[in-house]
Design an enzyme around this catalytic site. Structure first.
Site, PDB file in Angstrom:
ATOM      1  N   ASP A 141       0.811  -1.212   0.000  1.00  0.00           N
ATOM      2  CA  ASP A 141       0.000   0.000   0.000  1.00  0.00           C
ATOM      3  C   ASP A 141       0.847   1.265   0.000  1.00  0.00           C
ATOM      4  OD1 ASP A 141      -2.859  -0.259  -0.113  1.00  0.00           O
ATOM      5  OD2 ASP A 141      -2.753  -1.435   1.703  1.00  0.00           O
ATOM      6  N   GLY A 203     -11.055   2.857   7.017  1.00  0.00           N
ATOM      7  CA  GLY A 203      -9.876   3.698   6.909  1.00  0.00           C
ATOM      8  C   GLY A 203     -10.088   4.683   5.777  1.00  0.00           C
ATOM      9  N   MET A 273     -20.810   4.032   9.049  1.00  0.00           N
ATOM     10  CA  MET A 273     -21.482   5.217   8.531  1.00  0.00           C
ATOM     11  C   MET A 273     -22.945   4.942   8.195  1.00  0.00           C
ATOM     12  SD  MET A 273     -21.137   8.454   7.786  1.00  0.00           S
ATOM     13  CE  MET A 273     -19.409   8.884   7.481  1.00  0.00           C
ATOM     14  N   GLY A 319     -17.165   5.804   0.194  1.00  0.00           N
ATOM     15  CA  GLY A 319     -17.041   6.581  -1.036  1.00  0.00           C
ATOM     16  C   GLY A 319     -17.923   6.077  -2.154  1.00  0.00           C
TER      17      GLY A 319
END
EC number: 2.7.2.1
Length: 364
Positions: A141, A203, A273, A319
């Site tokens: 990453d 994250g 969320m 997203g």
């Protein structure tokens, strides 16, 4: 490359191990996951799910590999096993074959990504013991951010042996690399010269991508820096951290900042969320406000790093799926002008498979 068995991709985290199979044309086949490791676990092979105890990663791997073998994918039938590794440090800045030297470098970075590198090593070692002749590769990453200039990478610290490794490494790089590689296929448009990319999930980070290369990102020395996240605090004054260590101790502070902060800490309800969006609790609304405000505020710094922007892209669980969060962040950036907005499905496992086949190519 001659025909070979498929690529098995592993994405190992602190409480789960995900797996996916890809052929040499990057067509995805079977997926599997061992989740709830250390708790009341579950094993999913394809669409079949069963509950079972998974006390540790070794047990989870045993069950996962047995399930894959029963589904027709024994280790002996694979061409390569590829791994997501969060931190490659300065030594591993491109996808690589797992050699003793590469494994040692991954282990050296364990303290920099304590929730991710050790589980990845556990899987690597398990495969090496079970099938020592089976090639393994790793994608990192941190690698996509190796192009970040020194002025953006360095903290304002003196040159000392103790500070040599203290720098902004950046994370979510596999996700951003996949976004760049698959942009035209996913959107039908050329890759924008200046792309503001937001990976929002448990994250969260933002990356300034100019001409397909990372020039700045919000995560830094560790995945804790930057945006408000699911359970991570994001940016916090270092003196506040020192105060917490004085008051709570090192381990409790680490736990607070990484596992009990962020959306969970602000709301006192959940790090999810979706659940917060369904709640009428004022604390849930404030947590969402905080998340959107700081995402937009950090996005502004990425615009400076690129000298403006030509498009915005969202990926990751939040997203991709939370239209309201996307709209709020985009609205906060309206002062910079209206830009195209794309939602890109995260394809980290596919990117890892692509990396693996590329690493294997010279050996073919």
């Amino acid at each position: 490359m001659p025909d070979a068995g498929p690529c098995l991709v592993f994405n190992a985290g602190s409480s789960s191990i995900k797996a996916a199979v890809f052929d040499q044309h990057l067509v995805q086949g079977l997926t599997a996951e061992a989740s709830g490791i250390g708790q009341a676990g579950a094993l999913r092979i394809g669409d079949h799910v069963r509950q079972l105890g998974l006390p540790d990663h070794a047990a989870a791997l045993d069950h996962l590999m047995a399930g894959l073998a029963q589904a027709g994918l024994p280790l002996s039938g694979l061409g390569v096993v590829a791994h997501r590794v969060v931190h490659g440090g300065d030594a591993l800045t491109a996808p690589a074959a797992i050699t003793p030297q590469a494994r040692a470098a991954i282990a050296d970075c364990a303290a920099l990504a304590p929730l991710h590198n050790p589980p990845a090593l556990a899987v690597i070692d398990h495969i090496a013991l079970a099938a020592p002749d089976l090639p393994q590769t790793a994608s990192f990453d941190t690698a996509f951010h190796a192009t970040i200039p020194e002025v953006a990478r360095r903290y304002a610290l003196p040159d000392l042996p103790q500070t040599a490794a203290i720098k902004r490494y950046g994370f979510h790089g596999i996700s951003y690399a996949a976004m760049v590689a698959n942009w035209t296929r996913a959107t039908g448009t050329p890759l924008p010269r200046r792309l503001l990319a937001l990976h929002l999930g448990n994250g969260c980070s933002i990356c300034a991508i100019r001409d397909g290369r990372s020039v700045a990102t919000t995560m830094g020395y560790s995945p804790l820096e930057g945006l408000t996240m699911g359970t991570r605090s994001g940016n916090i004054d270092p003196n506040a951290v020192l105060r917490l260590v004085d008051d709570m101790g090192l381990e409790a502070t680490h736990d607070l900042l990484n596992r009990r902060a962020g959306l969970l800490g602000l709301s006192g309800i959940s790090s999810d969320m979706r659940r917060l969006g369904q709640s009428d609790d004022p604390r849930a609304r404030f947590a969402i406000d905080h998340f959107c405000y700081w995402a937009a505020r950090h996005a502004g710094s990425m615009l400076v790093a690129m000298g403006g922007f030509d498009a915005i892209a969202f990926t990751g669980g939040i997203g991709e799926n939370d239209k309201t969060v996307r709209q709020r962040i985009v609205a906060s950036l309206a002062f910079a002008g209206e830009k195209p907005v794309q939602v890109i499905h995260a394809e980290e496992e596919r990117q890892i498979a692509a990396d693996a086949w590329q690493v294997m190519e010279p050996a073919a």
